[in-house]
Design a protein around this motif. Structure first.
Motif, mmCIF file in Angstrom:
data_model
loop_
_atom_site.group_PDB
_atom_site.id
_atom_site.type_symbol
_atom_site.label_atom_id
_atom_site.label_comp_id
_atom_site.label_asym_id
_atom_site.label_seq_id
_atom_site.Cartn_x
_atom_site.Cartn_y
_atom_site.Cartn_z
ATOM 1 N N GLY A 90 -8.584 57.434 -0.907
ATOM 2 C CA GLY A 90 -9.228 56.116 -0.822
ATOM 3 C C GLY A 90 -10.045 55.828 -2.071
ATOM 4 N N LYS A 91 -10.818 56.831 -2.508
ATOM 5 C CA LYS A 91 -11.678 56.640 -3.683
ATOM 6 C C LYS A 91 -10.860 56.388 -4.951
ATOM 7 C CE LYS A 91 -15.844 58.933 -2.223
ATOM 8 N NZ LYS A 91 -15.806 60.249 -1.533
ATOM 9 N N LEU A 92 -9.675 57.024 -5.039
ATOM 10 C CA LEU A 92 -8.818 56.808 -6.221
ATOM 11 C C LEU A 92 -8.080 55.473 -6.135
ATOM 12 C CD1 LEU A 92 -7.390 60.444 -6.554
ATOM 13 C CD2 LEU A 92 -8.849 59.304 -8.240
ATOM 14 N N GLY A 93 -8.250 54.766 -5.011
ATOM 15 C CA GLY A 93 -7.641 53.438 -4.874
ATOM 16 C C GLY A 93 -6.240 53.457 -4.275
ATOM 17 N N TYR A 94 -5.805 54.608 -3.741
ATOM 18 C CA TYR A 94 -4.470 54.675 -3.154
ATOM 19 C C TYR A 94 -4.463 53.957 -1.801
ATOM 20 C CZ TYR A 94 -3.967 58.495 -6.545
ATOM 21 O OH TYR A 94 -3.959 59.259 -7.689
ATOM 22 N N GLY A 95 -3.306 53.384 -1.442
ATOM 23 C CA GLY A 95 -3.213 52.678 -0.154
ATOM 24 C C GLY A 95 -2.572 53.502 0.941
ATOM 25 N N ALA A 293 12.880 53.506 -9.926
ATOM 26 C CA ALA A 293 11.822 53.956 -9.010
ATOM 27 C C ALA A 293 10.581 53.061 -9.103
ATOM 28 C CB ALA A 293 11.454 55.405 -9.309
ATOM 29 N N ASN A 294 9.799 53.023 -8.001
ATOM 30 C CA ASN A 294 8.581 52.194 -7.984
ATOM 31 C C ASN A 294 7.412 52.866 -7.259
ATOM 32 O OD1 ASN A 294 9.782 51.854 -5.400
ATOM 33 N ND2 ASN A 294 8.665 49.931 -5.121
ATOM 34 N N VAL A 295 7.507 54.172 -7.045
ATOM 35 C CA VAL A 295 6.461 54.897 -6.301
ATOM 36 C C VAL A 295 6.236 56.246 -6.979
ATOM 37 C CG1 VAL A 295 6.004 56.122 -4.114
ATOM 38 C CG2 VAL A 295 7.016 53.837 -4.043
ATOM 39 N N ILE A 296 4.968 56.713 -6.974
ATOM 40 C CA ILE A 296 4.663 58.092 -7.403
ATOM 41 C C ILE A 296 3.720 58.707 -6.365
ATOM 42 C CG2 ILE A 296 3.415 59.472 -9.137
ATOM 43 C CD1 ILE A 296 4.717 57.854 -11.292
ATOM 44 N N MET A 297 3.924 59.986 -6.102
ATOM 45 C CA MET A 297 3.104 60.652 -5.079
ATOM 46 C C MET A 297 2.251 61.759 -5.696
ATOM 47 S SD MET A 297 6.235 60.660 -2.351
ATOM 48 C CE MET A 297 5.570 61.768 -1.158
ATOM 49 N N PRO A 298 1.062 61.408 -6.214
ATOM 50 C CA PRO A 298 0.195 62.442 -6.790
ATOM 51 C C PRO A 298 -0.272 63.429 -5.714
ATOM 52 C CG PRO A 298 -0.514 60.236 -7.438
ATOM 53 C CD PRO A 298 0.482 60.063 -6.341
ATOM 54 N N ASN A 299 -0.422 64.674 -6.118
ATOM 55 C CA ASN A 299 -0.762 65.728 -5.164
ATOM 56 C C ASN A 299 -2.275 65.782 -4.919
ATOM 57 O OD1 ASN A 299 -1.100 68.187 -3.790
ATOM 58 N ND2 ASN A 299 0.790 68.957 -4.683
ATOM 59 N N LEU A 300 -2.676 65.614 -3.648
ATOM 60 C CA LEU A 300 -4.095 65.710 -3.282
ATOM 61 C C LEU A 300 -4.366 66.879 -2.338
ATOM 62 C CD1 LEU A 300 -5.144 61.962 -2.744
ATOM 63 C CD2 LEU A 300 -5.303 63.341 -4.806
ATOM 64 N N THR A 301 -3.443 67.823 -2.277
ATOM 65 C CA THR A 301 -3.682 69.029 -1.480
ATOM 66 C C THR A 301 -4.848 69.795 -2.104
ATOM 67 O OG1 THR A 301 -1.313 69.134 -1.069
ATOM 68 C CG2 THR A 301 -2.556 71.145 -0.628
ATOM 69 N N LYS A 315 6.104 73.965 -9.645
ATOM 70 C CA LYS A 315 5.997 72.570 -9.249
ATOM 71 C C LYS A 315 5.023 71.829 -10.167
ATOM 72 C CE LYS A 315 4.411 71.555 -5.237
ATOM 73 N NZ LYS A 315 4.060 71.518 -3.835
ATOM 74 N N ALA A 316 5.387 70.598 -10.539
ATOM 75 C CA ALA A 316 4.486 69.777 -11.373
ATOM 76 C C ALA A 316 3.200 69.507 -10.588
ATOM 77 C CB ALA A 316 5.181 68.471 -11.738
ATOM 78 N N CYS A 317 2.116 69.209 -11.286
ATOM 79 C CA CYS A 317 0.815 68.843 -10.683
ATOM 80 C C CYS A 317 0.104 70.011 -10.032
ATOM 81 C CB CYS A 317 0.890 67.845 -9.542
ATOM 82 S SG CYS A 317 1.551 66.294 -9.745
ATOM 83 N N LEU A 318 0.472 71.249 -10.330
ATOM 84 C CA LEU A 318 -0.195 72.358 -9.638
ATOM 85 C C LEU A 318 -1.631 72.520 -10.091
ATOM 86 C CD1 LEU A 318 2.151 75.398 -9.134
ATOM 87 C CD2 LEU A 318 1.241 73.761 -7.487
ATOM 88 N N PHE A 325 -5.612 63.670 -13.690
ATOM 89 C CA PHE A 325 -4.198 63.344 -13.491
ATOM 90 C C PHE A 325 -4.050 61.851 -13.219
ATOM 91 C CE2 PHE A 325 -0.504 62.702 -10.712
ATOM 92 C CZ PHE A 325 0.487 63.195 -11.541
ATOM 93 N N HIS A 326 -4.957 61.319 -12.393
ATOM 94 C CA HIS A 326 -4.892 59.907 -12.031
ATOM 95 C C HIS A 326 -5.057 59.020 -13.273
ATOM 96 C CE1 HIS A 326 -5.373 56.268 -9.746
ATOM 97 N NE2 HIS A 326 -6.473 56.011 -10.419
ATOM 98 N N ASP A 327 -6.054 59.338 -14.096
ATOM 99 C CA ASP A 327 -6.300 58.518 -15.294
ATOM 100 C C ASP A 327 -5.083 58.551 -16.224
ATOM 101 O OD1 ASP A 327 -8.754 58.032 -14.241
ATOM 102 O OD2 ASP A 327 -9.823 59.492 -15.501
ATOM 103 N N GLU A 328 -4.524 59.733 -16.388
ATOM 104 C CA GLU A 328 -3.361 59.911 -17.259
ATOM 105 C C GLU A 328 -2.144 59.146 -16.689
ATOM 106 O OE1 GLU A 328 -2.856 61.020 -20.091
ATOM 107 O OE2 GLU A 328 -0.730 61.598 -20.198
#
Ligand code: SAH
Length: 362
Positions: A90-95, A293-301, A315-318, A325-328
């Motif tokens: 939520g804080k990163l602005g994801y829906g 493509a029109n979606v990306i799923m950043p890892n928040l685990t 795996k990418a984003c480890l 990562f979000h800013d980039e």
């Protein structure tokens, strides 16, 4: 000769799946990108991926989480950890948050339902679930709690290959039934395949694309198959069908599948997957976004668990810090001339499908 526009027939599909020359493929990327721009627009929707359990009872031959991996340390996130990740989304602005797990019999459906309710009410986020082949009762309970979307790849439409890869539940029909039931319950439905599985032919990839359309999928995920060294498939222990038409598990084939998927299901949400980013760390996200493509799923685990969700190695984003990562990612999206999506980012295919259904009943 290729048609320049209009629907794709089987011959066109096979033509593109066999095309390997980059200068010729430019035409396909362009066509897919035009359809993407017209049908789903410039926004790239970001989904916060939370891998809530790596415990799994299944033995899918390709996957690094399978029950065969007795040495892998297992985890299951507590509700408060899932909620903390949702709060970061939520804080990163994801829906949207995507809650994904192995097929974990000890994930308590009632507890998870309460977590879903809290995510919806406290953070106003859409919730996508990806928990394997759940039974009807659990799917219903979670839908009633407010879960919006369900993701379950059918992995391959070749029944023999499917059975060889899923020894403990070899029925492709059963998986397709779960997808159909998810749709009937009102979920936005996602599926997809891995590209370049041993024993997967180019003709099978064409069948996969046709099945995406028949299933009227709202979301479609495609990534290259990445061998996990401790899996039965990578060790050559699986009796896959013989083929002299083996599909490649490379970047070109994965991108051709993304582009053709966009042309076949123009209004679907299609991610630039982590698997593609893992195969091509520098360019994978951009490649996907440029060819449909029109979606990306950043890892928040949570970082303590992230490396344990090892469906394939490296795996990418480890390692990345989420904010960095979000800013980039935002910078890379803007550099492509695209924008970062706001709000839930529901699939236009889903909105069209449900509107058509409403008109049928009224
Ligand atoms: N248990 C859930 C989530 C599985 S992981 C389910 O079965 O739906 C999500 C996806 O990762 C799988 O559907 C599969 O398509 C992909 N995956 C698994 N192992 C992989 C591998 N070795 N290479 C590439 N993708 C893989």
């Amino acid at each position: 000769m290729q048609e320049r526009s209009g629907p794709m027939n089987r011959q066109d599909i096979l033509y593109w799946l066999r095309e390997r020359r980059p200068e010729h493929l430019e035409e396909l990327w362009q066509r897919a990108d035009n359809v993407r721009a017209r049908e789903v627009g410039e926004a790239v929707h970001l989904r916060g991926l939370v891998e809530i359990s790596n415990t799994c009872r299944r033995r899918c031959a390709y996957c690094g989480l399978g029950a065969h991996r007795s040495e892998l340390q297992r985890y299951r996130l507590a509700s408060e950890d899932i909620l903390a990740s949702a709060s970061r989304a939520g804080k990163l602005g994801y829906g949207t948050v995507v809650l994904q797990a192995g097929e974990d019999p000890q994930l308590d459906t009632d507890e998870l339902a309460r977590t879903v309710e809290t995510i919806r009410s406290r953070h106003g986020l859409a919730v996508t679930l990806s928990l394997g082949e759940l039974g009807g009762a659990a799917l219903r309970r979670l839908r009633d709690a407010g879960a919006d979307r369900y993701l379950l790849r059918f992995e391959t439409s070749d029944e023999r290959l499917y059975a060889a890869l899923h020894p403990d539940q070899p029925s492709l029909d059963r998986r397709l039934d779960t997808l159909r039931l998810s749709g009937e319950l009102g979920y936005e439905v996602g599926s997809g395949v891995m590209v370049g599985l041993p024993g997967q032919s180019v003709e099978t990839l064409a069948d996969d694309l046709e099945l995406f359309d028949r299933l009227e999928l709202d979301m479609i995920g495609l990534g290259p198959y990445l061998p996990h060294p401790d899996s039965p498939l990578a060790r050559g222990k699986v009796d896959v069908p013989a083929t002299d038409d083996q599909a490649h598990s490379d970047e070109i084939t994965a991108c051709v599948m993304v582009a053709l998927t966009r042309l076949i299901r123009p209004k679907a949400n299609i991610p630039a997957t982590t698997a593609l980013a893992t195969l091509c760390p520098q360019t994978g996200r951009e490649l996907g976004l440029r060819c449909g493509a029109n979606v990306i799923m950043p890892n928040l685990t949570p970082r303590a668990q992230r490396a344990l969700y090892e469906i394939y190695p490296q795996k990418a984003c480890l390692a990345e810090d989420e904010q960095t990562f979000h800013d980039e990612l935002c910078r890379r999206i803007h550099a492509l001339g695209r924008s970062v999506g706001r709000g839930r980012g529901d699939s236009p295919a889903f909105l069209a499908r449900t509107q058509a259904k409403r008109q049928e009943v009224s």
